[in-house]
Design a protein around this motif. Sequence first.
Motif, PDB file in Angstrom:
ATOM      1  N   ALA A  11       0.843  -1.186   0.000  1.00  0.00           N
ATOM      2  CA  ALA A  11       0.000   0.000   0.000  1.00  0.00           C
ATOM      3  C   ALA A  11       0.883   1.243   0.000  1.00  0.00           C
ATOM      4  CB  ALA A  11      -0.919  -0.010   1.219  1.00  0.00           C
ATOM      5  N   ARG A  12       0.468   2.282  -0.681  1.00  0.00           N
ATOM      6  CA  ARG A  12       1.267   3.507  -0.797  1.00  0.00           C
ATOM      7  C   ARG A  12       1.622   4.118   0.543  1.00  0.00           C
ATOM      8  NH1 ARG A  12      -2.111   6.998  -4.905  1.00  0.00           N
ATOM      9  NH2 ARG A  12      -3.739   5.667  -4.124  1.00  0.00           N
ATOM     10  N   ARG A  13       0.769   3.976   1.511  1.00  0.00           N
ATOM     11  CA  ARG A  13       1.006   4.587   2.815  1.00  0.00           C
ATOM     12  C   ARG A  13       1.836   3.704   3.750  1.00  0.00           C
ATOM     13  NH1 ARG A  13      -1.227   9.888   3.761  1.00  0.00           N
ATOM     14  NH2 ARG A  13      -2.615  10.214   2.028  1.00  0.00           N
ATOM     15  N   SER A  14       2.198   2.514   3.302  1.00  0.00           N
ATOM     16  CA  SER A  14       3.035   1.658   4.132  1.00  0.00           C
ATOM     17  C   SER A  14       4.414   2.274   4.252  1.00  0.00           C
ATOM     18  CB  SER A  14       3.166   0.265   3.510  1.00  0.00           C
ATOM     19  OG  SER A  14       1.944  -0.410   3.556  1.00  0.00           O
ATOM     20  N   THR A  15       5.038   2.083   5.395  1.00  0.00           N
ATOM     21  CA  THR A  15       6.361   2.642   5.642  1.00  0.00           C
ATOM     22  C   THR A  15       7.340   1.515   5.920  1.00  0.00           C
ATOM     23  OG1 THR A  15       5.957   2.844   8.002  1.00  0.00           O
ATOM     24  CG2 THR A  15       5.378   4.752   6.639  1.00  0.00           C
ATOM     25  N   ASN A  16       8.579   1.864   6.079  1.00  0.00           N
ATOM     26  CA  ASN A  16       9.606   0.887   6.427  1.00  0.00           C
ATOM     27  C   ASN A  16       9.625   0.696   7.938  1.00  0.00           C
ATOM     28  OD1 ASN A  16      10.370   0.607   3.764  1.00  0.00           O
ATOM     29  ND2 ASN A  16      11.762   2.343   3.881  1.00  0.00           N
ATOM     30  N   ASN A  17       8.552   0.170   8.484  1.00  0.00           N
ATOM     31  CA  ASN A  17       8.415   0.041   9.929  1.00  0.00           C
ATOM     32  C   ASN A  17       8.579  -1.407  10.385  1.00  0.00           C
ATOM     33  OD1 ASN A  17       6.062  -0.968   8.933  1.00  0.00           O
ATOM     34  ND2 ASN A  17       4.716   0.452   9.977  1.00  0.00           N
ATOM     35  N   GLY A  18       9.500  -2.114   9.794  1.00  0.00           N
ATOM     36  CA  GLY A  18       9.764  -3.475  10.225  1.00  0.00           C
ATOM     37  C   GLY A  18       8.861  -4.517   9.609  1.00  0.00           C
ATOM     38  N   GLY A  19       8.237  -4.232   8.497  1.00  0.00           N
ATOM     39  CA  GLY A  19       7.437  -5.231   7.807  1.00  0.00           C
ATOM     40  C   GLY A  19       5.962  -5.234   8.144  1.00  0.00           C
ATOM     41  N   ASN A  20       5.496  -4.278   8.909  1.00  0.00           N
ATOM     42  CA  ASN A  20       4.077  -4.214   9.230  1.00  0.00           C
ATOM     43  C   ASN A  20       3.339  -3.507   8.106  1.00  0.00           C
ATOM     44  OD1 ASN A  20       4.448  -5.421  11.740  1.00  0.00           O
ATOM     45  ND2 ASN A  20       5.030  -3.485  12.641  1.00  0.00           N
ATOM     46  N   CYS A  21       3.141  -4.223   7.012  1.00  0.00           N
ATOM     47  CA  CYS A  21       2.568  -3.608   5.814  1.00  0.00           C
ATOM     48  C   CYS A  21       1.371  -4.411   5.308  1.00  0.00           C
ATOM     49  CB  CYS A  21       3.599  -3.542   4.700  1.00  0.00           C
ATOM     50  SG  CYS A  21       5.046  -2.565   5.120  1.00  0.00           S
ATOM     51  N   VAL A  22       0.534  -3.721   4.594  1.00  0.00           N
ATOM     52  CA  VAL A  22      -0.572  -4.335   3.877  1.00  0.00           C
ATOM     53  C   VAL A  22      -0.166  -4.404   2.415  1.00  0.00           C
ATOM     54  CG1 VAL A  22      -2.958  -3.977   3.144  1.00  0.00           C
ATOM     55  CG2 VAL A  22      -2.286  -3.450   5.488  1.00  0.00           C
ATOM     56  N   GLU A  23      -0.446  -5.522   1.770  1.00  0.00           N
ATOM     57  CA  GLU A  23      -0.190  -5.657   0.339  1.00  0.00           C
ATOM     58  C   GLU A  23      -1.512  -5.851  -0.381  1.00  0.00           C
ATOM     59  OE1 GLU A  23       4.249  -7.468   0.000  1.00  0.00           O
ATOM     60  OE2 GLU A  23       2.659  -8.924   0.353  1.00  0.00           O
ATOM     61  N   LEU A  24      -1.571  -5.338  -1.598  1.00  0.00           N
ATOM     62  CA  LEU A  24      -2.786  -5.389  -2.405  1.00  0.00           C
ATOM     63  C   LEU A  24      -2.509  -6.043  -3.746  1.00  0.00           C
ATOM     64  CD1 LEU A  24      -3.844  -1.671  -1.889  1.00  0.00           C
ATOM     65  CD2 LEU A  24      -4.612  -3.645  -0.565  1.00  0.00           C
ATOM     66  N   ALA A  25      -3.518  -6.708  -4.274  1.00  0.00           N
ATOM     67  CA  ALA A  25      -3.479  -7.236  -5.639  1.00  0.00           C
ATOM     68  C   ALA A  25      -4.825  -6.907  -6.263  1.00  0.00           C
ATOM     69  CB  ALA A  25      -3.237  -8.734  -5.647  1.00  0.00           C
ATOM     70  N   SER A  26      -4.805  -6.599  -7.536  1.00  0.00           N
ATOM     71  CA  SER A  26      -6.017  -6.157  -8.206  1.00  0.00           C
ATOM     72  C   SER A  26      -6.454  -7.171  -9.263  1.00  0.00           C
ATOM     73  CB  SER A  26      -5.749  -4.804  -8.859  1.00  0.00           C
ATOM     74  OG  SER A  26      -6.924  -4.283  -9.379  1.00  0.00           O
ATOM     75  N   PHE A  27      -7.744  -7.450  -9.295  1.00  0.00           N
ATOM     76  CA  PHE A  27      -8.389  -8.310 -10.286  1.00  0.00           C
ATOM     77  C   PHE A  27      -9.523  -7.498 -10.902  1.00  0.00           C
ATOM     78  CE2 PHE A  27      -6.924 -11.040  -6.893  1.00  0.00           C
ATOM     79  CZ  PHE A  27      -6.406 -12.142  -7.541  1.00  0.00           C
ATOM     80  N   PRO A  28     -10.067  -7.948 -12.000  1.00  0.00           N
ATOM     81  CA  PRO A  28     -11.242  -7.249 -12.528  1.00  0.00           C
ATOM     82  C   PRO A  28     -12.374  -7.251 -11.488  1.00  0.00           C
ATOM     83  CG  PRO A  28     -10.354  -8.724 -14.180  1.00  0.00           C
ATOM     84  CD  PRO A  28      -9.618  -9.011 -12.901  1.00  0.00           C
ATOM     85  N   GLY A  29     -12.702  -6.072 -10.980  1.00  0.00           N
ATOM     86  CA  GLY A  29     -13.795  -5.928 -10.036  1.00  0.00           C
ATOM     87  C   GLY A  29     -13.488  -6.307  -8.605  1.00  0.00           C
TER      88      GLY A  29
END
Length: 61
Positions: A11-29
Amino acid sequence: MDVSNVEWRKARRSTNNGGNCVELASFPGTVAVRDSKDPDGPKLLVSRREFRRLAEVIKSI
């Protein structure tokens, strides 16, 4: 829905805070969401409309 061959991005707002990040993947709809620390763990699949609403709610907090 098979999410094994999709390109995940942090996610764009994720930071380098030790891996506490959300990841996204996009599909049609659909948008898939996962925890970057557990890429083989559960994924949340929501419609684009639901994801937009979720993002709006999070931004308002």
